[in-house]
Design a protein around this motif. Structure first.
Motif, PDB file in Angstrom:
ATOM      1  N   UNK A  93       0.836  -1.200   0.000  1.00 30.62           N
ATOM      2  CA  UNK A  93       0.000   0.000   0.000  1.00 30.62           C
ATOM      3  C   UNK A  93       0.872   1.253   0.000  1.00 30.62           C
ATOM      4  N   UNK A  94       1.879   1.215   0.872  1.00 32.97           N
ATOM      5  CA  UNK A  94       2.782   2.366   0.995  1.00 32.97           C
ATOM      6  C   UNK A  94       3.592   2.562  -0.294  1.00 32.97           C
ATOM      7  N   UNK A  95       4.194   1.473  -0.760  1.00 30.22           N
ATOM      8  CA  UNK A  95       5.030   1.584  -1.968  1.00 30.22           C
ATOM      9  C   UNK A  95       4.157   1.964  -3.167  1.00 30.22           C
ATOM     10  N   UNK A  96       2.972   1.330  -3.237  1.00 26.97           N
ATOM     11  CA  UNK A  96       2.068   1.622  -4.348  1.00 26.97           C
ATOM     12  C   UNK A  96       1.662   3.082  -4.355  1.00 26.97           C
ATOM     13  N   UNK A 110      11.566   1.929  -9.741  1.00 27.11           N
ATOM     14  CA  UNK A 110      11.260   2.019  -8.309  1.00 27.11           C
ATOM     15  C   UNK A 110      11.111   0.619  -7.719  1.00 27.11           C
ATOM     16  N   UNK A 111      10.477  -0.301  -8.469  1.00 32.84           N
ATOM     17  CA  UNK A 111      10.299  -1.657  -7.923  1.00 32.84           C
ATOM     18  C   UNK A 111      11.641  -2.397  -7.864  1.00 32.84           C
ATOM     19  N   UNK A 112      12.539  -2.099  -8.801  1.00 28.82           N
ATOM     20  CA  UNK A 112      13.880  -2.703  -8.736  1.00 28.82           C
ATOM     21  C   UNK A 112      14.585  -2.215  -7.461  1.00 28.82           C
ATOM     22  N   UNK A 113      14.479  -0.909  -7.223  1.00 24.77           N
ATOM     23  CA  UNK A 113      15.126  -0.334  -6.036  1.00 24.77           C
ATOM     24  C   UNK A 113      14.568  -0.981  -4.767  1.00 24.77           C
ATOM     25  N   UNK A 203      -4.961  -1.045  -5.665  1.00 27.70           N
ATOM     26  CA  UNK A 203      -5.635  -2.292  -5.271  1.00 27.70           C
ATOM     27  C   UNK A 203      -4.970  -3.491  -5.947  1.00 27.70           C
ATOM     28  N   UNK A 204      -4.699  -3.387  -7.244  1.00 26.71           N
ATOM     29  CA  UNK A 204      -4.121  -4.578  -7.903  1.00 26.71           C
ATOM     30  C   UNK A 204      -2.658  -4.767  -7.505  1.00 26.71           C
ATOM     31  N   UNK A 205      -1.979  -3.689  -7.179  1.00 28.10           N
ATOM     32  CA  UNK A 205      -0.599  -3.826  -6.686  1.00 28.10           C
ATOM     33  C   UNK A 205      -0.611  -4.601  -5.365  1.00 28.10           C
ATOM     34  N   UNK A 206      -1.580  -4.266  -4.508  1.00 32.59           N
ATOM     35  CA  UNK A 206      -1.691  -4.957  -3.215  1.00 32.59           C
ATOM     36  C   UNK A 206      -2.094  -6.416  -3.432  1.00 32.59           C
ATOM     37  N   UNK A 207      -3.046  -6.665  -4.348  1.00 29.48           N
ATOM     38  CA  UNK A 207      -3.472  -8.053  -4.604  1.00 29.48           C
ATOM     39  C   UNK A 207      -2.274  -8.889  -5.060  1.00 29.48           C
TER      40      UNK A 207
END
Ligand SMILES: Nc1ncnc2c1ncn2[C@@H]1O[C@H](COP(=O)(O)OP(=O)(O)OP(=O)(O)O)[C@@H](O)[C@H]1O
Length: 588
Positions: A93-96, A110-113, A203-207
């Motif tokens: 949630x935070x990263x998203x 950002x996701x690689x980091x 929402x889909x990032x969290x799922x």
């Protein structure tokens, strides 16, 4: 589809009953664990277009949460599953919230980091065992049955895979699923249909992160020991490779890709040393070459080959005539003549260019207003200002007396303003019917939870019925089960009108609706718009076909170089000296 699901479930049940060696159980378990992560990536990356190279870090959070709590505090693995989900969900949630607003290459970077940072964090915290990790995890206990070996874990892992695949298939076949599928193609269109795209992305990032967390939990209790290695960047990249190999946007492709990559990697580790006599030299190289060949000959993944053989129809079950469906509610129709839209001295600057310069006009209920002008006059910009896709530099826009300049487009849609686009914006691989149903997004409230559990079927039936009705009004009812991308451009424009009608608007904005239509289709469109006017709808139309505009509209606003040069009834506009000079003179 139902037969495919039954066949897959049957294969999963029959497999352990066959006399297969232990090794294949281990293989099947790892394929299931990978598939859980890749399922999340299918929705996140394949369908919504949001690339993440950080999924292994979420797997790590689920694994470390259970490893730490079960080994240090003797907590039941069933409780630590939820602890892992809460930690992973909170982090996602935070990263998203921070990263998903980024576009282009920023999100993958950002996701690689994030992936690298978490890997080093796992490896540097002493209470997490640094790079040695944590060992001595207990086996999961299920109703007194200890899942202490590969065979018993197989059932739990594949139960999780089946439930996740089922939930995601349900999700994609629903109101929020259509919103998710719209994300990759046009954020602007999705927002105009009332979708809160920022929220949907999170929402889909969290799922996807939660599915990865479950995979981590299962992995930890399968291995009974963990260390940071399986949760690093290279593991994240492998998940993406599985996604691409299987087929980015298919739930079935996730299973296929995970299986194909895992089996290929293992077989290469056996075959290559046997061929060349040395381990670890050529496996990676051959794997890479095979991957390149696959991308060359099946760019859409292995599943696309199977899907072609299968030729899956997009037909959706529509409610039958006998079925009692509570129809979607309609908004109260405005009184004919009531001012719906009021544009006051609106100006829009793009740097030094003034695209719209102090333009004012009104649209009333039961009236069709034409907005005409040569190319570059500022018509589409005006549309975008009214519908909230652009913010006015100066001036005010009111809808039914309420200021709407400054509101996001989904809020404006909620008030009753629907639009079509000059450059058609739809979800090409989705059926015509579902594209139109996207227009009814704001008219029901079925969310992710009810969709995944199939509790939304009444709402869904009502939405599809409304969409079918809208398609009938624009004359596309016979094409409703085709892929929207397969329609001719003119038909796609009609689809957009049906989608806008599905929003149940009080004010309809049509950007060049007649472009690409044949004469008889234009005639049918004119009749449809006339009947909508008679029903009390206000319509603002940008169109280059002057005959169409002059015949249909009640009032015309003429723009040239961003300025309004004239307005009046069609007959007045045809005689207006400024218009004749600047615009119509060249046409007649
Ligand atoms: N996002 C933008 N950034 C910079 N300039 C823009 C932008 N959008 C439009 N313009 C410029 O604003 C002017 C008006 O464009 P707009 O698309 O509104 O015209 P139009 O009347 O709809 O033309 P057409 O009939 O060709 O679609 C053009 O000069 C265009 O290049």
């Amino acid at each position: 589809m139902k037969r495919a699901i039954l066949a897959a479930v049957a294969a999963i049940i029959i497999f352990p009953l066959l006399p297969v060696p232990e090794f294949w159980f281990t293989q099947a378990n790892y394929i299931g664990l990978y598939a859980l992560v890749v399922l999340g990536l299918v929705v996140l990356t394949g369908i919504a277009g949001l690339t993440s190279f950080g999924q292994a870090a979420f797997v790590g959070l689920g694994a470390y949460a259970t490893a730490y709590l079960t080994s240090h505090y003797d907590v039941s693995p069933w409780l630590t599953l939820f602890a892992g989900l809460i930690i992973t969900g909170g982090s996602a949630l935070l990263i998203g919230a921070i990263t998903l607003r980024m576009s282009g290459h920023y999100l993958p970077l950002a996701t690689i980091a994030w992936s690298i940072a978490l890997f080093y964090l796992f490896g540097s915290i002493s209470w997490l065992g640094k790079y040695d990790g944590i060992s001595g995890l207990p086996a999961i206990n299920l109703f007194g049955w200890t899942l202490g070996n590969s065979r018993s874990m197989y059932w739990l892992i594949w139960l999780c895979v089946c439930l996740s695949a089922w939930a995601l298939l349900n999700l994609l076949d629903s109101r929020p699923g259509r919103a998710i599928r719209a994300l990759k193609h046009s954020i602007q269109m999705a927002e105009s249909m009332g979708v809160n795209t920022a929220r949907t992305k999170i929402i889909i990032f969290v799922i996807a992160a939660l599915l990865a967390s479950v995979s981590g939990w299962l992995f930890a209790h399968l291995q009974r020991a963990i260390n940071p290695t399986p949760f690093g960047l290279s593991a994240s990249l492998e998940y993406v490779i599985m996604l691409v190999v299987g087929g980015m946007s298919s739930i079935w492709g996730a299973l296929l890709g995970s299986g194909a990559v895992k089996i290929l990697q293992d077989q290469l580790q056996v075959i290559m040393p046997a061929l060349f006599g040395r381990a670890g030299s050529f496996e990676g190289l051959v794997f890479g070459l095979l991957l390149i060949l696959l991308l060359r000959f099946a760019p859409e993944g292995l599943w696309s080959w199977i899907a072609k053989l299968w030729n899956r129809p997009l037909r959706k079950q529509l409610p039958s005539a006998q079925q009692v469906i509570t129809p979607l509610t309609h908004r109260t129709v405005s009184q004919a003549g009531e001012t719906l839209l009021q544009v006051d001295d609106v100006r829009k600057r793009f740097g030094g260019l003034v695209a719209v310069d102090k333009v004012s006009f009104k649209v009333a209920a039961g009236e069709i207003v034409g907005l005409i002008g040569p190319n570059g006059a500022g018509k589409s910009t005006t549309f975008n200002l009214v519908t909230g896709l652009l913010r006015a530099s100066e001036g005010q826009v009111r809808f039914k007396g309420q200021r709407i300049d400054g509101l996001p487009s989904r809020e404006i849609a909620k008030l009753g303003v629907a639009r079509t686009f000059q450059h058609v914006k739809l979800v090409p691989e989705m059926s015509v019917l579902e594209n139109v149903a996207l227009g009814a997004h704001l008219r029901t409230s079925a969310g992710v939870f009810s969709a995944t559990l199939r509790l939304d079927r009444r709402d869904e039936a009502a939405m599809l019925k409304e969409a079918a009705h809208a398609l009938q009004r624009v004359g596309l009812q016979d094409l409703m089960h085709l892929e929207a991308g397969s329609l001719a451009l003119g038909q796609q424009r009609l689809l957009e009108i049906a989608r806008a009608l599905c929003c149940d608007p009080a004010l309809l904005l049509l950007d060049e609706p007649a472009a690409g239509l044949r004469a008889f289709e234009k005639q049918a469109l004119a009749e449809l718009l006339s009947s909508l006017r008679a029903e009390g709808m206000g319509i603002l139309i940008v169109e280059h076909d002057m005959e169409f505009v002059m015949r249909l509209t009640d009032h015309i606003v003429v723009m040239v170089f961003g300025q309004k040069i004239a307005e009046g009834k069609p007959a007045e506009i045809q005689q207006h000296p400024a218009v004749l000079e600047a615009y119509l003179g060249g046409v007649e």
